[in-house]
Design a protein around this motif. Structure first.
Motif, PDB file in Angstrom:
ATOM      1  N   TYR A   7       0.723  -0.995   0.177  1.00 40.43           N
ATOM      2  CA  TYR A   7       0.014  -0.073   0.061  1.00 40.43           C
ATOM      3  C   TYR A   7       0.765   1.406   0.101  1.00 40.43           C
ATOM      4  O   TYR A   7       0.389   2.225   0.345  1.00 40.43           O
ATOM      5  CB  TYR A   7      -0.870   0.158   1.219  1.00 40.43           C
ATOM      6  N   ASN A 114     -14.169  -4.551   1.117  1.00 38.55           N
ATOM      7  CA  ASN A 114     -13.772  -3.182   0.336  1.00 38.55           C
ATOM      8  C   ASN A 114     -14.476  -2.227   0.611  1.00 38.55           C
ATOM      9  O   ASN A 114     -15.234  -1.876   1.476  1.00 38.55           O
ATOM     10  CB  ASN A 114     -14.145  -3.810  -1.148  1.00 38.55           C
ATOM     11  N   THR A 117     -14.782   4.646  -2.746  1.00 42.29           N
ATOM     12  CA  THR A 117     -14.373   6.003  -2.646  1.00 42.29           C
ATOM     13  C   THR A 117     -14.821   6.842  -4.100  1.00 42.29           C
ATOM     14  O   THR A 117     -15.703   6.227  -4.678  1.00 42.29           O
ATOM     15  CB  THR A 117     -12.946   6.378  -2.568  1.00 42.29           C
ATOM     16  N   ASP A 119     -13.436   9.344  -7.402  1.00 43.11           N
ATOM     17  CA  ASP A 119     -12.353  10.098  -8.274  1.00 43.11           C
ATOM     18  C   ASP A 119     -13.064  11.094  -9.298  1.00 43.11           C
ATOM     19  O   ASP A 119     -13.754  10.623 -10.167  1.00 43.11           O
ATOM     20  CB  ASP A 119     -11.637   8.985  -9.073  1.00 43.11           C
ATOM     21  N   LEU A 123      -7.090  11.708  -2.529  1.00 40.89           N
ATOM     22  CA  LEU A 123      -6.494  10.404  -2.837  1.00 40.89           C
ATOM     23  C   LEU A 123      -5.964   9.513  -1.427  1.00 40.89           C
ATOM     24  O   LEU A 123      -5.672   8.390  -1.527  1.00 40.89           O
ATOM     25  CB  LEU A 123      -5.334  10.442  -3.880  1.00 40.89           C
ATOM     26  N   ASP A 126      -8.144   6.774  -0.371  1.00 39.25           N
ATOM     27  CA  ASP A 126      -7.770   5.351  -0.833  1.00 39.25           C
ATOM     28  C   ASP A 126      -6.563   4.705  -0.398  1.00 39.25           C
ATOM     29  O   ASP A 126      -6.772   3.663  -0.415  1.00 39.25           O
ATOM     30  CB  ASP A 126      -7.691   5.703  -2.647  1.00 39.25           C
ATOM     31  N   ASN A 127      -5.639   5.567  -0.103  1.00 37.77           N
ATOM     32  CA  ASN A 127      -4.300   4.659   0.263  1.00 37.77           C
ATOM     33  C   ASN A 127      -4.433   4.251   1.632  1.00 37.77           C
ATOM     34  O   ASN A 127      -4.290   3.107   1.894  1.00 37.77           O
ATOM     35  CB  ASN A 127      -3.167   5.812   0.174  1.00 37.77           C
ATOM     36  N   SER A 130      -6.795   1.180   1.107  1.00 38.69           N
ATOM     37  CA  SER A 130      -5.895  -0.064   0.742  1.00 38.69           C
ATOM     38  C   SER A 130      -4.987  -0.790   1.763  1.00 38.69           C
ATOM     39  O   SER A 130      -4.638  -1.850   1.485  1.00 38.69           O
ATOM     40  CB  SER A 130      -5.091   0.444  -0.504  1.00 38.69           C
ATOM     41  N   VAL A 136     -10.054  -1.476  -2.992  1.00 42.46           N
ATOM     42  CA  VAL A 136     -11.050   0.109  -2.860  1.00 42.46           C
ATOM     43  C   VAL A 136     -11.330   0.170  -4.285  1.00 42.46           C
ATOM     44  O   VAL A 136     -10.788   0.246  -5.431  1.00 42.46           O
ATOM     45  CB  VAL A 136     -10.001   1.126  -2.809  1.00 42.46           C
ATOM     46  N   LYS A 137     -12.719   0.458  -4.357  1.00 39.59           N
ATOM     47  CA  LYS A 137     -13.481   0.741  -5.715  1.00 39.59           C
ATOM     48  C   LYS A 137     -13.343   2.346  -5.722  1.00 39.59           C
ATOM     49  O   LYS A 137     -14.422   3.022  -5.121  1.00 39.59           O
ATOM     50  CB  LYS A 137     -14.888   0.181  -5.841  1.00 39.59           C
ATOM     51  N   SER A 138     -12.928   2.859  -6.683  1.00 40.92           N
ATOM     52  CA  SER A 138     -12.796   4.519  -6.830  1.00 40.92           C
ATOM     53  C   SER A 138     -13.790   4.779  -7.985  1.00 40.92           C
ATOM     54  O   SER A 138     -13.390   4.583  -9.021  1.00 40.92           O
ATOM     55  CB  SER A 138     -11.389   5.066  -6.822  1.00 40.92           C
ATOM     56  N   SER A 167     -16.930   6.319   1.455  1.00 39.50           N
ATOM     57  CA  SER A 167     -16.479   7.427   1.855  1.00 39.50           C
ATOM     58  C   SER A 167     -17.248   8.514   1.183  1.00 39.50           C
ATOM     59  O   SER A 167     -17.191   8.710  -0.136  1.00 39.50           O
ATOM     60  CB  SER A 167     -14.911   7.598   1.357  1.00 39.50           C
TER      61      SER A 167
END
Length: 385
Positions: A7, A114, A117, A119, A123, A126-127, A130, A136-138, A167
């Motif tokens: 990650y 999971n 988030t 986009d 960010l 997301d990090n 992870s 993580v589904k952005s 999120s």
């Protein structure tokens, strides 16, 4: 050699002329003439009660002692009062909203889970996700069709049986989009019906024309991330909070690493900020609202450029320059040469970073006017012939 974690954050690419991001940020921080529009910070406070409270804390030597590990009770109560949340809720004081996000992710997510988030977005969320979740589904949200925000319908389309966390950055960094009451209620229904958690990051709520707390409608499924960095102008002091029901906060406490408490001087300033907020918040909101009008007028002078979201409900906005043929990296580099610090889209988007720049406007109006003049001039210079 130590192997990088799965990650590990992607290396930040510094602007031209700098070896590292740290070198770059030291440069812009030290330059007193730099117009600071690149980090959504608030520069509209004068030498007020907030500063005086911190100076008094230093002068009396209170910083020599460790504070209560979960935050001063007075500050915890003031945070709850500011949000209008009463019995059954608790606040945990943290070293900024970023630490709050990390603690929430760590506590909620398991390796089989999971997270959802969006986009563009912040960010680092997301990090963090992870590090603790399976995936993580952005969700791409850079579209007028969804109002440039993560909608309840998009969440339902992207959920599965392993979804554990959604999120919501509200208002959204970098676009300034925000949620209606009906949308917040819909998210709350999803959280309750599917037994998932809402991570409601409300860092920019005080700049919004209206704002609604998910905690009011799904209290047992919401963790609210609270920050003093923006409206209170305390970004460099690193102080924030997690607000949730008592049992959720008790769970988060079990994985806290900052056992010796959050900066005493910062907490003194935060207490003063919330006690005095009624005396300054309207002024700051009014200035930021006027400032974004100046930016809008400048953008309208540049053919092909537009504001995806206007008015912004945060203290930042994105300017889409994709149709002009100008590269956001080139634009930010040229503005930096003129002592104007803004960010290219890649800082907040893995998918759409080549389309826009992001800039904040909670700065003195005369500085916004300097940006507006230079934006029009530089865009004309950089536009392909």
């Amino acid at each position: 050699m130590i192997s990088p974690k799965k990650y590990a954050k992607a290396a930040k690419v510094p602007p031209n002329g700098f070896k590292t991001s740290n070198e770059f940020f030291n440069y812009v921080f030290k330059d007193k003439e730099m117009i600071w529009m690149g980090q959504n910070t608030n520069h509209l406070h004068d030498h007020s009660e907030i500063a005086e409270a911190m100076i008094d804390c230093i002068n009396e030597g209170s910083y020599c002692k460790y504070p209560p590990p979960e935050g001063f009770p007075e500050l915890k109560e003031l945070v709850l009062k500011d949000l209008g949340l009463g019995d059954g809720f608790e606040a945990l004081i943290t070293a900024g909203g970023t630490e709050s996000l990390y603690l929430c992710m760590n506590d909620i997510l398991n390796p089989e889970d999971n997270a959802i988030t969006c986009d563009p977005g912040y960010l680092i969320i997301d990090n963090f996700a992870s590090r603790f979740a399976c995936s993580v589904k952005s969700v791409p949200i850079y579209s007028s069709e969804c109002g440039y925000k993560l909608t309840p319908d998009l969440v339902l389309e992207n959920m599965d049986s392993n979804t554990r966390l959604i999120s919501l950055i509200d208002p959204l960094n970098p676009l300034g989009s925000s949620y209606t009451l009906d949308e917040i209620k819909a998210f709350a229904d999803i959280a309750v019906d599917h037994d998932v958690y809402l991570l409601h990051d409300i860092t920019y709520r005080d700049f919004a024309q209206e704002h609604h707390l998910a905690a009011d409608y799904a209290p047992d499924h919401t963790l609210t991330v609270y920050s003093f960095s923006k409206i209170c102008g305390m970004a460099g002091l690193r102080i924030g909070a997690i607000v949730a029901t008592e049992d959720i906060v008790e769970s988060v406490k079990s994985i806290v690493i900052n056992d010796l408490g959050t900066n005493v001087v910062s907490q003194a300033g935060a207490i003063a900020a919330l006690k005095s907020k009624d005396r300054w918040v309207d002024r700051i909101r009014d200035v930021t609202f006027r400032n974004q009008k100046i930016i809008r007028d400048a953008v309208e002078e540049v053919e092909g450029a537009f504001l995806p979201v206007y008015p912004s409900n945060g203290n930042m906005m994105a300017i889409d320059i994709h149709e002009t043929g100008v590269n956001p990296v080139d634009l930010t580099d040229y503005l930096l040469k003129r002592k104007i610090f803004v960010r290219q889209g890649a800082y907040t988007s893995k998918i759409f970073g080549d389309r826009y720049i992001r800039l904040s406007f909670s700065i003195p109006t005369e500085q916004v006017e300097i940006f507006a003049e230079n934006f029009v001039d530089v865009m004309e210079f950089l536009r392909p012939s």
